[in-house]
Design a protein around this motif. Structure first.
Motif, PDB file in Angstrom:
ATOM      1  N   ARG A   1      10.320 120.762  64.626  1.00  0.00           N
ATOM      2  CA  ARG A   1       9.135 120.974  65.467  1.00  0.00           C
ATOM      3  C   ARG A   1       9.058 122.371  66.065  1.00  0.00           C
ATOM      4  NH1 ARG A   1       8.129 115.194  68.642  1.00  0.00           N
ATOM      5  NH2 ARG A   1       8.561 113.853  66.833  1.00  0.00           N
ATOM      6  N   LEU A   2      10.050 123.197  65.784  1.00  0.00           N
ATOM      7  CA  LEU A   2      10.058 124.565  66.293  1.00  0.00           C
ATOM      8  C   LEU A   2       9.984 125.554  65.142  1.00  0.00           C
ATOM      9  CD1 LEU A   2      12.779 124.352  69.101  1.00  0.00           C
ATOM     10  CD2 LEU A   2      10.296 124.347  69.389  1.00  0.00           C
ATOM     11  N   GLY A   3       8.992 126.401  65.188  1.00  0.00           N
ATOM     12  CA  GLY A   3       8.923 127.479  64.219  1.00  0.00           C
ATOM     13  C   GLY A   3       9.822 128.621  64.627  1.00  0.00           C
TER      14      GLY A   3
ATOM     15  N   SER B   1      23.020 120.431  60.074  1.00  0.00           N
ATOM     16  CA  SER B   1      22.765 121.874  60.086  1.00  0.00           C
ATOM     17  C   SER B   1      22.784 122.437  61.492  1.00  0.00           C
ATOM     18  CB  SER B   1      21.401 122.174  59.457  1.00  0.00           C
ATOM     19  OG  SER B   1      21.375 121.809  58.107  1.00  0.00           O
ATOM     20  N   SER B   2      23.287 123.653  61.606  1.00  0.00           N
ATOM     21  CA  SER B   2      23.011 124.454  62.778  1.00  0.00           C
ATOM     22  C   SER B   2      21.812 125.323  62.411  1.00  0.00           C
ATOM     23  CB  SER B   2      24.230 125.303  63.139  1.00  0.00           C
ATOM     24  OG  SER B   2      25.308 124.487  63.536  1.00  0.00           O
ATOM     25  N   CYS B   3      21.447 126.239  63.260  1.00  0.00           N
ATOM     26  CA  CYS B   3      20.304 127.079  62.922  1.00  0.00           C
ATOM     27  C   CYS B   3      20.436 128.444  63.568  1.00  0.00           C
ATOM     28  CB  CYS B   3      19.005 126.407  63.347  1.00  0.00           C
ATOM     29  SG  CYS B   3      18.978 125.842  65.057  1.00  0.00           S
ATOM     30  N   ARG B   4      19.662 129.353  63.062  1.00  0.00           N
ATOM     31  CA  ARG B   4      19.584 130.687  63.674  1.00  0.00           C
ATOM     32  C   ARG B   4      18.125 131.068  63.804  1.00  0.00           C
ATOM     33  NH1 ARG B   4      19.283 135.349  60.239  1.00  0.00           N
ATOM     34  NH2 ARG B   4      18.935 134.794  58.041  1.00  0.00           N
ATOM     35  N   VAL B   5      17.850 131.945  64.746  1.00  0.00           N
ATOM     36  CA  VAL B   5      16.480 132.364  65.018  1.00  0.00           C
ATOM     37  C   VAL B   5      16.142 133.540  64.109  1.00  0.00           C
ATOM     38  CG1 VAL B   5      14.874 133.120  66.790  1.00  0.00           C
ATOM     39  CG2 VAL B   5      16.778 131.625  67.405  1.00  0.00           C
ATOM     40  N   VAL B   6      15.070 133.386  63.344  1.00  0.00           N
ATOM     41  CA  VAL B   6      14.654 134.451  62.433  1.00  0.00           C
ATOM     42  C   VAL B   6      13.300 135.036  62.814  1.00  0.00           C
ATOM     43  CG1 VAL B   6      16.014 133.613  60.485  1.00  0.00           C
ATOM     44  CG2 VAL B   6      13.707 132.716  60.834  1.00  0.00           C
ATOM     45  N   GLU B   7      12.551 134.302  63.650  1.00  0.00           N
ATOM     46  CA  GLU B   7      11.247 134.763  64.122  1.00  0.00           C
ATOM     47  C   GLU B   7      11.057 134.243  65.554  1.00  0.00           C
ATOM     48  OE1 GLU B   7       8.402 133.098  61.486  1.00  0.00           O
ATOM     49  OE2 GLU B   7       8.853 134.451  59.812  1.00  0.00           O
ATOM     50  N   PRO B   8      10.090 134.762  66.279  1.00  0.00           N
ATOM     51  CA  PRO B   8       9.824 134.229  67.615  1.00  0.00           C
ATOM     52  C   PRO B   8       9.579 132.719  67.573  1.00  0.00           C
ATOM     53  CG  PRO B   8       8.650 136.296  67.318  1.00  0.00           C
ATOM     54  CD  PRO B   8       9.248 135.945  65.977  1.00  0.00           C
ATOM     55  N   ILE B   9      10.097 132.016  68.559  1.00  0.00           N
ATOM     56  CA  ILE B   9      10.004 130.561  68.615  1.00  0.00           C
ATOM     57  C   ILE B   9       8.569 130.125  68.937  1.00  0.00           C
ATOM     58  CG2 ILE B   9      10.778 128.489  69.845  1.00  0.00           C
ATOM     59  CD1 ILE B   9      12.965 129.678  68.152  1.00  0.00           C
ATOM     60  N   THR B  10       8.079 129.150  68.171  1.00  0.00           N
ATOM     61  CA  THR B  10       6.775 128.549  68.436  1.00  0.00           C
ATOM     62  C   THR B  10       6.900 127.031  68.293  1.00  0.00           C
ATOM     63  OG1 THR B  10       6.140 128.779  66.115  1.00  0.00           O
ATOM     64  CG2 THR B  10       5.456 130.541  67.627  1.00  0.00           C
ATOM     65  N   TYR B  11       5.932 126.290  68.819  1.00  0.00           N
ATOM     66  CA  TYR B  11       5.925 124.845  68.648  1.00  0.00           C
ATOM     67  C   TYR B  11       4.985 124.494  67.500  1.00  0.00           C
ATOM     68  CZ  TYR B  11       6.106 119.879  69.657  1.00  0.00           C
ATOM     69  OH  TYR B  11       6.328 118.530  69.546  1.00  0.00           O
ATOM     70  N   ILE B  12       5.498 123.796  66.498  1.00  0.00           N
ATOM     71  CA  ILE B  12       4.702 123.445  65.318  1.00  0.00           C
ATOM     72  C   ILE B  12       4.729 121.929  65.067  1.00  0.00           C
ATOM     73  CG2 ILE B  12       5.000 125.691  64.212  1.00  0.00           C
ATOM     74  CD1 ILE B  12       7.200 124.435  62.470  1.00  0.00           C
ATOM     75  N   GLY B  13       5.193 121.164  66.051  1.00  0.00           N
ATOM     76  CA  GLY B  13       5.398 119.726  65.844  1.00  0.00           C
ATOM     77  C   GLY B  13       4.264 118.839  66.311  1.00  0.00           C
TER      78      GLY B  13
ATOM     79  N   ALA C   1      11.631 127.247  76.143  1.00  0.00           N
ATOM     80  CA  ALA C   1      10.937 126.529  77.215  1.00  0.00           C
ATOM     81  C   ALA C   1       9.427 126.581  77.014  1.00  0.00           C
ATOM     82  CB  ALA C   1      11.317 127.118  78.569  1.00  0.00           C
ATOM     83  N   ASP C   2       8.903 127.740  76.643  1.00  0.00           N
ATOM     84  CA  ASP C   2       7.467 127.854  76.403  1.00  0.00           C
ATOM     85  C   ASP C   2       7.036 126.927  75.264  1.00  0.00           C
ATOM     86  OD1 ASP C   2       6.824 129.685  78.387  1.00  0.00           O
ATOM     87  OD2 ASP C   2       7.296 131.414  77.117  1.00  0.00           O
ATOM     88  N   ALA C   3       7.865 126.831  74.237  1.00  0.00           N
ATOM     89  CA  ALA C   3       7.528 125.977  73.094  1.00  0.00           C
ATOM     90  C   ALA C   3       7.600 124.498  73.479  1.00  0.00           C
ATOM     91  CB  ALA C   3       8.459 126.277  71.925  1.00  0.00           C
ATOM     92  N   MET C   4       8.686 124.086  74.118  1.00  0.00           N
ATOM     93  CA  MET C   4       8.872 122.676  74.440  1.00  0.00           C
ATOM     94  C   MET C   4       7.925 122.208  75.548  1.00  0.00           C
ATOM     95  SD  MET C   4      10.923 121.532  72.247  1.00  0.00           S
ATOM     96  CE  MET C   4      11.110 119.881  72.923  1.00  0.00           C
ATOM     97  N   HIS C   5       7.400 123.144  76.336  1.00  0.00           N
ATOM     98  CA  HIS C   5       6.403 122.790  77.346  1.00  0.00           C
ATOM     99  C   HIS C   5       5.246 122.022  76.714  1.00  0.00           C
ATOM    100  CE1 HIS C   5       3.642 123.192  80.762  1.00  0.00           C
ATOM    101  NE2 HIS C   5       2.742 123.628  79.902  1.00  0.00           N
ATOM    102  N   GLU C   6       4.881 122.413  75.517  1.00  0.00           N
ATOM    103  CA  GLU C   6       3.765 121.751  74.843  1.00  0.00           C
ATOM    104  C   GLU C   6       4.078 120.277  74.583  1.00  0.00           C
ATOM    105  OE1 GLU C   6       0.977 122.309  70.852  1.00  0.00           O
ATOM    106  OE2 GLU C   6       2.143 124.000  71.630  1.00  0.00           O
ATOM    107  N   GLU C   7       5.316 119.986  74.189  1.00  0.00           N
ATOM    108  CA  GLU C   7       5.697 118.591  73.942  1.00  0.00           C
ATOM    109  C   GLU C   7       5.737 117.803  75.247  1.00  0.00           C
ATOM    110  OE1 GLU C   7       8.280 117.512  70.703  1.00  0.00           O
ATOM    111  OE2 GLU C   7       9.659 116.522  72.100  1.00  0.00           O
ATOM    112  N   TYR C   8       6.353 118.376  76.281  1.00  0.00           N
ATOM    113  CA  TYR C   8       6.455 117.673  77.562  1.00  0.00           C
ATOM    114  C   TYR C   8       5.066 117.344  78.121  1.00  0.00           C
ATOM    115  CZ  TYR C   8      11.139 119.782  77.388  1.00  0.00           C
ATOM    116  OH  TYR C   8      12.388 120.197  76.997  1.00  0.00           O
ATOM    117  N   LYS C   9       4.174 118.323  78.053  1.00  0.00           N
ATOM    118  CA  LYS C   9       2.838 118.125  78.617  1.00  0.00           C
ATOM    119  C   LYS C   9       2.064 117.074  77.826  1.00  0.00           C
ATOM    120  CE  LYS C   9      -1.055 120.622  80.598  1.00  0.00           C
ATOM    121  NZ  LYS C   9      -2.058 119.615  80.212  1.00  0.00           N
ATOM    122  N   ALA C  10       2.204 117.076  76.512  1.00  0.00           N
ATOM    123  CA  ALA C  10       1.504 116.077  75.693  1.00  0.00           C
ATOM    124  C   ALA C  10       1.988 114.671  76.026  1.00  0.00           C
ATOM    125  CB  ALA C  10       1.716 116.376  74.210  1.00  0.00           C
TER     126      ALA C  10
END
Length: 401
Positions: free
Chosen positions: A80-82, A136-148, A200-209
């Motif tokens: 759910r995170l880009g 899997s673990s993960c690494r950040v390759v681009e700015p985080i966005t919410y895509i879920g 936090a900015d990305a997950m805010h969208e999930e919490y608010k929904a």
């Protein structure tokens, strides 16, 4: 959130054991096999309906959707995170510490705990093959966005449909905290603080929904200080742990901005594993940090024998006005079903120090944090929730008599 105004209300932490058709689909996805997505989603919606109906039958006051759709209570957000890219996992420092202290135990435990309560209806060969695929673990390759958005909306619709016609006090949905201790921020973010705020900015969208849909949202993952480890720093000082935990709390509160505090609960435990827990930090050392989180309710482990005595912490630490404590009074780590009198005794201990109206009876953690992490047999899971309700009724009789 509702308080226990005339009796002790009951809830739990969220995750419940997934039905076999859902497990089949999740294993197929792990193995890279073709999955009939329409059939899989149908099995998820039916699974949510079943666990919600069962919670209503037992008498749970504040249910969850069981996290039936999520392959893991926390790792689901990778989808759910880009901006994240999967990479091979590294061995966690918490497990490394336990392995140093209990090498023989941890070797055997790691070889069996994921398959011990796997549904016998599943093909054992496929189960072992899927379990062998590393998380899997993960690494950040681009700015985080919410895509879920699509997955989240499906979860909300399934839950609403399952709740229709049921008589619950209210309902909650768990969601991962804006913190990923398995992700390397790489060169995208110049500091851990910047990275946490982006999450936090990305997950805010999930919490608010979730809260806009009428549910209470539960942030679900402990602070760094709970297990005394940090990414890349297996032996941090107490000061390192406090700084990291306080930084996370700042990010949590940023993610919760604009969301009414009375629509938020926070879950804190010391990991769901049935392990010695000798590396757990005492609650007394982190409770001041936890109470800084902008939530009305704090869901904190209390039945684990390593932490059961910590109800006494609240003799010295005042629960802030208007806050609710949701202590674990039933464990998810053992197939022993607690006696209702024991559950009542635990509830009454907490009520004696924070007030009966400020206590909601809960569990220590989820019963199946991932498709491959069922902690008890499904029959025992439901028996434990039944004894939770029975114990709360006993405590209510005494506390309101």
């Amino acid at each position: 959130m509702k308080q226990s105004t005339d009796r002790i209300l009951t809830t739990h932490v969220g995750s419940l054991i997934r039905p076999v058709p859902v497990l089949e689909g999740m294993m197929s996805k792990v193995l890279g096999e073709h999955v009939d997505e329409e059939a899989f989603q149908k099995s998820v919606s039916e699974g949510v309906a079943d666990v919600v109906a069962k919670q209503a039958e037992i008498g749970i006051d504040i249910p969850s959707d069981g996290e039936i759709s999520k392959p893991s209570f926390h790792a689901y957000v990778i989808e759910r995170l880009g901006g994240l890219e999967r990479v091979p996992p590294e061995k966690g420092a918490y497990y490394a510490k336990l392995s140093e202290e209990f090498p023989g135990f941890m070797n055997q435990y790691n070889a069996m705990y994921k398959s011990m309560w796997m549904a016998p209806d599943l093909d054992p060969a496929r189960v072992q093959k899927a379990l062998a695929v590393p998380n899997s673990s993960c690494r950040v390759v681009e700015p985080i966005t919410y895509i879920g958005q699509e997955d989240l909306q499906r979860d909300l619709e399934n839950y609403k449909a399952a709740l229709e016609g049921k008589d619950f006090v209210e309902a909650f949905m768990p969601s991962a905290t804006p913190a990923r201790d398995d992700a390397d921020a790489g060169e995208v973010y110049s500091s851990m603080s910047d990275y946490l705020y982006a999450l936090a900015d990305a997950m805010h969208e999930e919490y608010k929904a979730i809260t806009d849909a009428g549910f209470v949202v539960q942030l679900d993952l402990g602070l760094p200080a709970r297990n005394q480890v940090l990414p890349g720093n297996p032996n941090p000082s107490p000061e390192d742990l406090r700084r990291a935990s306080e930084m996370q709390v700042e990010a949590y509160n940023h993610a919760l901005r604009g969301i009414p505090e009375d629509r938020v609960r926070y879950h804190m435990c010391w990991g769901s594993m049935n392990t010695p827990h000798t590396t757990d930090v005492p609650l007394r050392e982190v409770i001041d940090i936890i109470l800084k989180i902008d939530a009305q309710a704090y869901v904190i482990e209390g039945a684990n024998p390593r932490h059961e005595h910590e109800w006494m912490v609240w003799k010295d630490v005042k629960l802030p006005e208007g806050k609710i404590l949701v202590p674990g009074v039933v464990s998810h780590q053992t197939n022993v079903v607690e006696h209702p009198e024991l559950v009542a005794w635990r509830i009454e201990n907490f009520a004696s120090v924070v007030g009966r109206e400020n206590v909601i009876a809960g569990t220590d953690c989820g019963f199946s944090q991932g498709w491959n992490m069922a902690r008890v047999h499904p029959e025992v899971q439901w028996a434990k929730l039944e004894t939770l309700v029975e114990g709360a009724a006993l405590a209510s009789q005494r506390l309101w008599n």
